[in-house]
Design an enzyme around this catalytic site. Structure first.
Site, PDB file in Angstrom:
ATOM      1  N   ARG A 148      -3.211  -1.271  -6.225  1.00  0.00           N
ATOM      2  CA  ARG A 148      -2.416  -2.491  -6.120  1.00  0.00           C
ATOM      3  C   ARG A 148      -2.747  -3.363  -7.328  1.00  0.00           C
ATOM      4  O   ARG A 148      -3.790  -3.184  -7.952  1.00  0.00           O
ATOM      5  CB  ARG A 148      -2.724  -3.252  -4.827  1.00  0.00           C
TER       6      ARG A 148
ATOM      7  N   HIS B  13     -15.640  -7.653   0.836  1.00  0.00           N
ATOM      8  CA  HIS B  13     -14.649  -8.507   1.482  1.00  0.00           C
ATOM      9  C   HIS B  13     -14.774  -9.949   1.004  1.00  0.00           C
ATOM     10  O   HIS B  13     -13.783 -10.611   0.657  1.00  0.00           O
ATOM     11  CB  HIS B  13     -14.825  -8.439   3.006  1.00  0.00           C
TER      12      HIS B  13
ATOM     13  N   SER C 280      14.223 -43.315 -10.827  1.00  0.00           N
ATOM     14  CA  SER C 280      12.923 -42.660 -10.686  1.00  0.00           C
ATOM     15  C   SER C 280      12.678 -42.483  -9.191  1.00  0.00           C
ATOM     16  O   SER C 280      12.633 -43.479  -8.450  1.00  0.00           O
ATOM     17  CB  SER C 280      11.817 -43.505 -11.314  1.00  0.00           C
TER      18      SER C 280
ATOM     19  N   MET D  72      -5.671  -7.180   8.438  1.00  0.00           N
ATOM     20  CA  MET D  72      -5.087  -6.357   9.497  1.00  0.00           C
ATOM     21  C   MET D  72      -5.936  -5.106   9.691  1.00  0.00           C
ATOM     22  O   MET D  72      -6.986  -4.966   9.078  1.00  0.00           O
ATOM     23  CB  MET D  72      -3.629  -6.041   9.172  1.00  0.00           C
TER      24      MET D  72
ATOM     25  N   GLY E  95      -8.160  -7.034   4.272  1.00  0.00           N
ATOM     26  CA  GLY E  95      -9.007  -7.118   5.450  1.00  0.00           C
ATOM     27  C   GLY E  95      -8.426  -7.884   6.615  1.00  0.00           C
ATOM     28  O   GLY E  95      -9.086  -8.026   7.648  1.00  0.00           O
TER      29      GLY E  95
ATOM     30  N   ARG F  12      -3.681   2.933   8.207  1.00  0.00           N
ATOM     31  CA  ARG F  12      -3.951   1.685   7.491  1.00  0.00           C
ATOM     32  C   ARG F  12      -2.693   0.828   7.425  1.00  0.00           C
ATOM     33  O   ARG F  12      -1.584   1.332   7.276  1.00  0.00           O
ATOM     34  CB  ARG F  12      -4.429   1.963   6.057  1.00  0.00           C
TER      35      ARG F  12
ATOM     36  N   CYS G 205       8.315 -39.784  -9.780  1.00  0.00           N
ATOM     37  CA  CYS G 205       6.999 -40.330 -10.103  1.00  0.00           C
ATOM     38  C   CYS G 205       6.048 -40.306  -8.916  1.00  0.00           C
ATOM     39  O   CYS G 205       4.929 -40.811  -9.007  1.00  0.00           O
ATOM     40  CB  CYS G 205       7.124 -41.762 -10.643  1.00  0.00           C
TER      41      CYS G 205
ATOM     42  N   LYS H 285       0.829  -1.203   0.000  1.00  0.00           N
ATOM     43  CA  LYS H 285       0.000   0.000   0.000  1.00  0.00           C
ATOM     44  C   LYS H 285       0.870   1.263   0.000  1.00  0.00           C
ATOM     45  O   LYS H 285       0.627   2.198  -0.767  1.00  0.00           O
ATOM     46  CB  LYS H 285      -0.935  -0.010   1.201  1.00  0.00           C
TER      47      LYS H 285
ATOM     48  N   TYR I 246      12.679 -35.526 -15.960  1.00  0.00           N
ATOM     49  CA  TYR I 246      11.230 -35.554 -16.157  1.00  0.00           C
ATOM     50  C   TYR I 246      10.505 -35.594 -14.820  1.00  0.00           C
ATOM     51  O   TYR I 246      11.080 -35.924 -13.777  1.00  0.00           O
ATOM     52  CB  TYR I 246      10.812 -36.747 -17.039  1.00  0.00           C
TER      53      TYR I 246
END
Length: 894
Positions: A338, A454, A777, A105, A103, A94, A845, A25, A865
């Site tokens: 934001r 909210h 694997s 804090m 919302g 704020r 895997c 903020k 992979y």
């Protein structure tokens, strides 16, 4: 000599790059100030000050001096003094953490009002009602947030005044009633805390700042951080800003705007506006806002200015922006911006559209979406018909389909979820205290609020289905029911279906159908803007990723499905699943065999069935690798339950001989800990003929597919190896059978032979094991169990919730790989194996192969992979691409 730490920055001193210090903020306010937007002036107390306060319980000694200096500068800029008796300066306090926590804090408005300055505010504004409304808001917010008074006590007092007046709207209370209400609020504060509401503005300011610092460790903030995986040690900044007022009459108001639709991603300006209100009224949903377009009629100039500023911000941030604003007597002020939270659908569409508009690159577009969002888009949706009349319509705040029983408070949602029930949390409007229930529920339904409430903002951030502002519903949380405008009553425990895409609520269970995205992924054909965006993101991910993405599949159907979803082979084909159902009798015959001949007969009967299984899978994956794991679990799993057999024998008049033999076998094979007993390679070596039958079936399936013109690529994996000697013995047997089949058919069968690394000893001795392996694997499910020394099924049902609650686990190690422990073993084994055998193929895997965070780790380790369930293939492809981008960015920054 080190530079002294600076704890306070005026908005004119910061920028967006300082987000870690100023919070999201504060950095946004500083950036907008730098861009020349109309931002009420103020200053930010940094996250570093918060960290000191949380660590020591005291603010840094220098902070008071810096705050006083910053406040004096603000007073000079505004030409007013905080809390002065004549025309007072008022400020808002704020929170502002680095990562958005909507919302979670605290916020306190109208700091500086007291018994004297309220009169000065009334005189300066010319509106006595406005002044007293602002004062009662301050006492209410300060009393609850800073002094710990139960907020319901204030709400009850307001409700009593409105009932006496015969109204449901706060606006119908006049100045005299608000003055009386303010005195009642102060009396409540005195009664509940033993102290008077503070009259000194400086004290109000200091206590409010400390309250915001304290809220960083409040329960709802901690719950939210845990869910969103936000570190606990970042702290929050505090923004002190000159108040501007949207509650000065019809020419004033407040609102929230988005530069694109946060629910769908569609281009255009979206948002809510609430005339004659302060900012908290919009997100709280206490009054129903009007669509933002209404501002064009109410105040054309402010609407036009807002449109210009929104375009400026989106162009600057190159993303969807969420903007809070206030109109004070026709003058527009921008209070916050934001990068906006959005649904999964919106994330893909916005990223795709910005890429198409040349605003961002293809790499940036891929970085802005993730596998978890893609998985949500693949979930089914409701298959509705014109006959499905909704109970109610509301705002489609967060899309998706959810079915569950209705609950009316957070605690009940949590309780039922713990019992395995799916719930729908129904509220008039949600507050931050509802967060645990929102997490537990499948969907959120409110009778008030819109896309900026909210409930909407938090649900979108969590990927929860949400319908807001269903005004035809009367929600009665005390009676635990809601009533529609047609008189239908839905009580707690009743089942409803919530369609977050259409914004509708239906009684009972609606049928589901495949999502449009799911169908598009199956066919690779676009079915609309969203599908086009998803396919575009996947195409780019495939073009940049290094990791192959394979599937865990045990049937031809699963293999074909995985291939349609983009799998590049099968990383794990479990053969034990082929021994279930009607074939169990043959397995029982093999187990009960009294001699070699009887066992060979049973295995011979299984051979053609196994061969047919492998043939079908190799056909579905023609040309792609198929890694077949030889039988892994202990044989007792293929026999009936011991208790069931014993009861059947005890209750039978003439006990069955076969049942007696089965019970004898079960008791003979009983192990205290079967998962660490006779299984995997041990079983293959201990039961003559079992391993060779499976290898022969694989080899003959390969030969058969070649005869049909196919290109079978089978690999043989030996599970649970703990020492190279085991692997060498098993490999010798495998190669013997392959040679026999090759000699009998004239086909070359040089199939890769490897092992599953699922024991810590195997990882620690990987260099030796690699001498006898063509591939590794990593079976990370069992490797996690054996490294942690716990049983997954037992642990998740017993102490896992406690460990997650207390922060011992930030996430289950079976969900996301434990990089410090299990991950270190994976890295060590991969590096050691490749040092001995540079051509060693390595993959994973376990289910971690489909987890986004784990995929990034496997990329960094250098595996070849990942393999996961077919449904997770698209998300794994996407994350493998994102991992490659992250790796490239890290390399570029070095």
């Amino acid at each position: 000599m080190s530079t002294p730490t600076k704890y306070v920055y005026a908005f004119t001193e910061g920028s967006r790059e300082m987000v870690g210090l100023l919070g999201g903020k504060g950095a946004g306010l500083a950036e907008m100030t730098r861009l020349g937007l109309p931002v009420p002036p103020g200053f930010t107390v940094t996250t570093e000050a918060c960290k000191v306060y949380l660590a020591t319980g005291e603010q840094p000694p220098e902070l008071g001096i810096e705050e006083a200096r910053a406040l004096a500068g603000l007073e000079r800029t505004m030409g007013r003094t905080l809390g002065a008796a004549e025309d007072p300066l008022l400020v808002s306090i704020r929170s502002g953490a680095r990562f958005s926590m909507p919302g979670m804090m605290e916020t306190i408005l109208d700091i500086g009002l007291n018994d004297e300055s309220v009169a000065g505010l009334a005189k300066a504004s010319g509106q006595e009602r406005f002044a007293w409304d602002s004062y009662r808001r301050l006492v209410q917010m300060f009393g609850h947030t800073v002094m710990g008074v139960d907020g319901d006590l204030f709400e009850q007092a307001i409700a009593a005044h409105k009932a006496q007046r015969g109204t449901r709207d706060d606006h119908d209370l006049d100045a005299g009633e608000l003055a009386l209400l303010t005195e009642e609020f102060k009396a409540i504060v005195r009664r509940e805390t033993g102290e008077d509401f503070p009259q000194e503005p400086a004290e109000q300011l200091q206590r409010a700042i400390r309250a915001v610092f304290d809220s960083w460790n409040g329960e709802r903030a901690r719950v939210y951080r845990h869910r969103e995986h936000i570190p606990d040690d970042l702290g929050t900044a505090v923004n002190v800003q000159a108040m501007v007022f949207g509650n000065l009459g019809p020419d004033s108001g407040t609102g929230v705007a988005f530069t694109r639709d946060p629910a769908t991603g569609a281009r255009g300006t979206y948002g809510d506006y609430l005339p004659d209100a302060q900012g908290e009224d919009v997100v709280a949903g206490v009054r129903d806002a009007v669509p933002l377009d209404r501002l064009k009629i109410l105040d054309p100039r402010s609407h036009a200015e807002l449109g210009d500023h929104l375009r400026t911000l989106e162009n600057h941030y190159r993303d969807l922006c969420d903007v809070e604003f206030t109109v004070e007597r026709g003058r527009l002020w921008i209070l916050q911006t934001r990068v906006g939270k959005r649904t999964a659908e919106a994330a893909f569409r916005i990223a795709h559209d910005l890429r198409e508009e040349k605003t961002i690159t293809a790499d940036e577009a891929l970085a802005r979406v993730d596998g978890a969002e893609l998985t949500r888009l693949m979930f089914p949706r409701f298959d509705t018909t014109p006959a499905d009349v909704p109970l109610a319509h509301g705002v489609p705040a967060s899309p998706g389909a959810a079915v569950g029983v209705v609950v009316f408070d957070s605690a009940e949602a949590q309780r039922r979820a713990a019992d395995g029930q799916r719930t729908i949390l129904v509220r008039r409007e949600t507050t931050p205290d509802d967060l645990p229930g929102m997490i537990a529920a499948q969907a959120v339904l409110t009778s008030r609020g819109g896309k900026t409430s909210h409930a909407a903002v938090v649900a979108r951030g969590m990927g929860k289905v949400c319908v807001c502002g269903a005004e035809s519903l009367t929600v009665d949380p005390v009676a635990r029911r809601f009533t529609t405008d047609t008189g239908v009553v839905v009580r707690e425990g009743d089942t409803v279906s919530v369609d977050g895409t259409a914004g509708t609520v239906h009684l009972g269970v609606l049928p589901l159908t495949a999502s449009d995205v799911g169908r598009a992924l199956e066919t690779s054909e676009s079915t609309g803007p969203l599908a086009e965006a998803v396919l575009g993101a996947l195409a780019h991910a495939d073009s940049v990723r290094r990791l192959e993405v394979r599937a865990n599949a045990d049937t031809p159907e699963d293999a074909a499905h995985a291939r349609r979803l983009g799998a590049q082979g099968i990383g794990l084909c479990r053969t034990e699943h082929m021994f279930l159902g009607e074939r169990r009798a043959l397995v029982e015959a093999m187990i009960l065999a009294r001699d070699h001949t009887a066992r060979q007969e049973a295995l011979a009967a299984l051979l053609p069935l196994q061969r047919a299984d492998f043939t079908g899978i190799l056909e579905a994956m023609d040309g792609l690798s198929v890694t077949v794991r030889l039988i892994d679990p202990p044989l007792h799993e293929f026999l009936p339950d011991r208790t069931e057999l014993a009861v059947r024998l005890a209750s039978a008049t003439h006990p069955d001989v076969h049942d007696r033999e089965l019970l004898d076998a079960v008791e003979r094979m009983h192990e205290q800990n079967p998962m660490l007993g006779l299984r995997g390679v041990r079983l293959g070596l201990a039961v003559p003929g079992l391993m060779s039958m499976q290898v022969r079936a694989i080899a003959e399936a390969v030969v058969h597919r070649r005869g049909e013109g196919g290109q079978p690529c089978a690999e043989i994996m030996i599970p649970l190896v703990g020492t190279v000697e085991e692997l060498r013995l098993a490999r010798t047997e495998v190669e013997r059978v392959l040679a026999e089949v090759a000699a009998g058919t004239g086909e070359s069968l040089d199939l890769p032979i490897g092992t599953m690394i699922e024991l810590p000893r195997a990882a620690l001795t990987a260099a030796r094991i690699a001498e006898a392996a063509d591939f590794f694997s990593f079976g990370t499910n069992d490797l996690t169990q054996t490294t942690w020394g716990l049983s997954r099924d037992d642990a998740e049902a017993s102490f896992f919730p406690l460990y997650l609650e207390k922060g011992i686990f930030s996430v289950s190690p079976f969900e996301t790989i434990d990089q410090e422990g299990v991950g270190r073993l994976v890295r060590l084994a991969a590096e050691a194996g490749r040092s001995v055998n540079p051509r060693l193929e390595t993959g994973v895997c376990g289910e971690h192969g489909g987890d986004p965070e784990s995929i990034h780790f496997f990329h960094r380790v250098g595996l070849d992979y990942i393999s996961c369930s077919p449904f997770r293939i698209p998300a794994a492809r996407l994350e493998a691409g994102r991992a490659a981008l992250t790796d490239a960015e890290t390399s570029d920054s070095r």
